[in-house]
Design a protein around this motif. Structure first.
Motif, PDB file in Angstrom:
ATOM      1  N   ALA A 132       0.860  -1.191   0.000  1.00 13.25           N
ATOM      2  CA  ALA A 132       0.000   0.000   0.000  1.00 13.25           C
ATOM      3  C   ALA A 132       0.890   1.233   0.000  1.00 13.25           C
ATOM      4  O   ALA A 132       2.078   1.166   0.348  1.00 13.25           O
ATOM      5  CB  ALA A 132      -0.928   0.015   1.221  1.00 13.25           C
ATOM      6  N   SER A 133       0.311   2.356  -0.377  1.00  9.50           N
ATOM      7  CA  SER A 133       1.023   3.627  -0.334  1.00  9.50           C
ATOM      8  C   SER A 133       0.862   4.238   1.049  1.00  9.50           C
ATOM      9  O   SER A 133      -0.246   4.284   1.596  1.00  9.50           O
ATOM     10  CB  SER A 133       0.468   4.587  -1.385  1.00  9.50           C
ATOM     11  OG  SER A 133       0.951   5.903  -1.165  1.00  9.50           O
ATOM     12  N   ILE A 134       1.960   4.731   1.643  1.00  3.97           N
ATOM     13  CA  ILE A 134       1.821   5.357   2.954  1.00  3.97           C
ATOM     14  C   ILE A 134       1.199   6.748   2.849  1.00  3.97           C
ATOM     15  O   ILE A 134       0.882   7.356   3.874  1.00  3.97           O
ATOM     16  CB  ILE A 134       3.165   5.420   3.704  1.00  3.97           C
ATOM     17  CG1 ILE A 134       4.157   6.371   3.040  1.00  3.97           C
ATOM     18  CG2 ILE A 134       3.777   4.039   3.844  1.00  3.97           C
ATOM     19  CD1 ILE A 134       5.403   6.604   3.887  1.00  3.97           C
ATOM     20  N   PHE A 135       1.006   7.252   1.636  1.00  2.00           N
ATOM     21  CA  PHE A 135       0.325   8.534   1.459  1.00  2.00           C
ATOM     22  C   PHE A 135      -1.193   8.360   1.401  1.00  2.00           C
ATOM     23  O   PHE A 135      -1.937   9.332   1.442  1.00  2.00           O
ATOM     24  CB  PHE A 135       0.816   9.226   0.181  1.00  2.00           C
ATOM     25  CG  PHE A 135       2.232   9.688   0.272  1.00  2.00           C
ATOM     26  CD1 PHE A 135       2.540  10.915   0.848  1.00  2.00           C
ATOM     27  CD2 PHE A 135       3.276   8.899  -0.192  1.00  2.00           C
ATOM     28  CE1 PHE A 135       3.853  11.355   0.949  1.00  2.00           C
ATOM     29  CE2 PHE A 135       4.596   9.320  -0.099  1.00  2.00           C
ATOM     30  CZ  PHE A 135       4.886  10.544   0.474  1.00  2.00           C
ATOM     31  N   ASN A 136      -1.644   7.117   1.288  1.00  2.00           N
ATOM     32  CA  ASN A 136      -3.082   6.832   1.254  1.00  2.00           C
ATOM     33  C   ASN A 136      -3.280   5.441   1.846  1.00  2.00           C
ATOM     34  O   ASN A 136      -3.582   4.479   1.156  1.00  2.00           O
ATOM     35  CB  ASN A 136      -3.598   6.897  -0.186  1.00  2.00           C
ATOM     36  CG  ASN A 136      -5.100   6.829  -0.271  1.00  2.00           C
ATOM     37  OD1 ASN A 136      -5.799   6.927   0.740  1.00  2.00           O
ATOM     38  ND2 ASN A 136      -5.610   6.638  -1.463  1.00  2.00           N
ATOM     39  N   MET A 137      -3.133   5.343   3.158  1.00  2.00           N
ATOM     40  CA  MET A 137      -3.084   4.040   3.801  1.00  2.00           C
ATOM     41  C   MET A 137      -4.476   3.464   4.060  1.00  2.00           C
ATOM     42  O   MET A 137      -5.374   4.191   4.495  1.00  2.00           O
ATOM     43  CB  MET A 137      -2.315   4.146   5.122  1.00  2.00           C
ATOM     44  CG  MET A 137      -0.829   4.404   4.931  1.00  2.00           C
ATOM     45  SD  MET A 137       0.133   4.402   6.474  1.00  2.00           S
ATOM     46  CE  MET A 137      -0.205   6.046   7.084  1.00  2.00           C
ATOM     47  N   PRO A 138      -4.660   2.169   3.812  1.00  2.00           N
ATOM     48  CA  PRO A 138      -5.942   1.509   4.087  1.00  2.00           C
ATOM     49  C   PRO A 138      -6.064   1.170   5.569  1.00  2.00           C
ATOM     50  O   PRO A 138      -6.303   0.027   5.962  1.00  2.00           O
ATOM     51  CB  PRO A 138      -5.864   0.251   3.215  1.00  2.00           C
ATOM     52  CG  PRO A 138      -4.409  -0.077   3.165  1.00  2.00           C
ATOM     53  CD  PRO A 138      -3.694   1.248   3.174  1.00  2.00           C
ATOM     54  N   ILE A 139      -5.897   2.192   6.398  1.00  2.00           N
ATOM     55  CA  ILE A 139      -5.895   2.050   7.848  1.00  2.00           C
ATOM     56  C   ILE A 139      -6.976   2.948   8.444  1.00  2.00           C
ATOM     57  O   ILE A 139      -7.129   4.103   8.032  1.00  2.00           O
ATOM     58  CB  ILE A 139      -4.513   2.432   8.439  1.00  2.00           C
ATOM     59  CG1 ILE A 139      -3.397   1.582   7.823  1.00  2.00           C
ATOM     60  CG2 ILE A 139      -4.512   2.298   9.955  1.00  2.00           C
ATOM     61  CD1 ILE A 139      -3.479   0.118   8.137  1.00  2.00           C
ATOM     62  N   LYS A 140      -7.715   2.420   9.411  1.00  2.00           N
ATOM     63  CA  LYS A 140      -8.805   3.169  10.031  1.00  2.00           C
ATOM     64  C   LYS A 140      -8.282   4.370  10.828  1.00  2.00           C
ATOM     65  O   LYS A 140      -7.149   4.375  11.300  1.00  2.00           O
ATOM     66  CB  LYS A 140      -9.590   2.255  10.971  1.00  2.00           C
ATOM     67  CG  LYS A 140     -10.330   1.124  10.278  1.00  2.00           C
ATOM     68  CD  LYS A 140     -11.018   0.233  11.298  1.00  2.00           C
ATOM     69  CE  LYS A 140     -11.731  -0.930  10.635  1.00  2.00           C
ATOM     70  NZ  LYS A 140     -12.344  -1.841  11.632  1.00  2.00           N
ATOM     71  N   GLU A 141      -9.156   5.353  10.984  1.00  2.00           N
ATOM     72  CA  GLU A 141      -8.833   6.550  11.743  1.00  2.00           C
ATOM     73  C   GLU A 141      -8.577   6.199  13.210  1.00  2.00           C
ATOM     74  O   GLU A 141      -9.305   5.398  13.805  1.00  2.00           O
ATOM     75  CB  GLU A 141      -9.961   7.576  11.650  1.00  2.00           C
ATOM     76  CG  GLU A 141     -10.078   8.280  10.312  1.00  2.00           C
ATOM     77  CD  GLU A 141     -10.592   7.387   9.181  1.00  2.00           C
ATOM     78  OE1 GLU A 141     -11.090   6.274   9.477  1.00  2.00           O
ATOM     79  OE2 GLU A 141     -10.486   7.795   8.012  1.00  2.00           O
TER      80      GLU A 141
END
Length: 276
Positions: free
Chosen positions: A139-148
């Motif tokens: 994944a890109s760390i500039f647009n991470m698929p990680i919840k807030e």
């Protein structure tokens, strides 16, 4: 698959942002977006429209060189210092720009959930093979698929620094463990590449919207065993693109004693207090 399940609570679908669950041989969301488990145990969550090239990030040659160099122990003092920065017990950790997982795999703590993200599929494949206790995702760390506000600790080690993304995913009072090169890092290599006119590295404080808790410097010299280790080290640095890739200087070929100079910064996210 078990190590992927450990990180499910912090993941979100990169397409629609909804929750990801295990389904068949991959991860799926309520909208039907599906992501396969790779045979090495990682999941690719990088969308096609987030790629600027077919295979973004470091290529397999560079990743293999990095893996071999790190396994030789030259950065072990740094690895150990990172592992002693904070108490990782019971924490959810994310290595943003994890590379081969060298630093993340060193963390041993009770009930600690560890995940790593890198845009290079070659890096993530290697990391997943090297580390059976962490979850890895392309994944890109500039647009991470990680919840807030789902992560307690972020590792940011020689990697880009998307400050707003870090603010988004870190819990209040969450920690960033940042490593940047000090002013004398690899100075012997730099002097050769830039013909003795090299200026010291600029030491910058990157996270203006976080509070700096502490900053420690780690400086020591290493003696490289052979030219193979030197080439592997060069492939880990920007110098590989700035002249070292085609460097045939005999002085460079004989270079063995190298200065390592690291700055390990500990940042804390400012608590977002609500006003009634």
């Amino acid at each position: 698959m078990n190590k992927i399940i450990n990180a499910l609570n912090i993941l979100k679908c990169p397409n629609c942002g909804s929750e990801l669950l295990v389904k068949d041989k991959g991860l799926s969301c309520q909208s039907g977006h599906f992501f396969d488990f790779a045979k090495e145990g990682y999941v690719n969550l990088l969308l096609p429209n987030q790629k600027k090239t077919k295979n973004p990030g470091d290529d397999s040659v560079m990743i293999n060189a990095r893996d071999e160099f790190l396994k030789s122990g030259y950065f072990e003092k740094l690895k150990n210092q990172i592992g002693s920065t904070v108490d990782f017990s019971g924490k959810i950790m994310l290595d943003a720009g994890c590379g081969t997982g060298y630093y993340l795999s060193n963390i041993e703590a009770n009930d600690c959930i560890k995940a790593g993200i890198d845009i290079s599929k070659f890096a993530i494949k290697k990391a997943s093979k090297n580390d059976e206790k962490s979850s890895y995702f392309v994944a890109s760390i500039f647009n991470m698929p990680i919840k807030e506000q789902s992560v307690d600790i972020i590792f940011n080690i020689f990697a880009p620094k998307p400050q707003q993304e870090f603010k988004r995913i870190l819990k209040d009072n969450g920690i960033i463990v940042e490593v940047v090169p000090g002013k004398n890092h690899l100075k012997e290599i730099k002097e050769i590449i830039y013909n003795q006119e090299a200026k010291p590295n600029t030491e910058k404080y990157a996270f203006s919207e976080f509070n700096l808790l502490k900053s420690n410097r780690l400086t020591y010299k290493i003696q490289l065993k052979d030219i193979k280790d030197l080439n592997s080290l060069l492939m880990m640095t920007p110098y590989w693109y700035n002249g070292a890739k085609n460097e045939q200087n005999l002085v460079m070929l004989n270079l063995k004693n190298i200065t390592l100079d690291f700055i390990v910064n500990l940042w804390v996210k400012k608590e977002n207090k609500k006003i009634d």
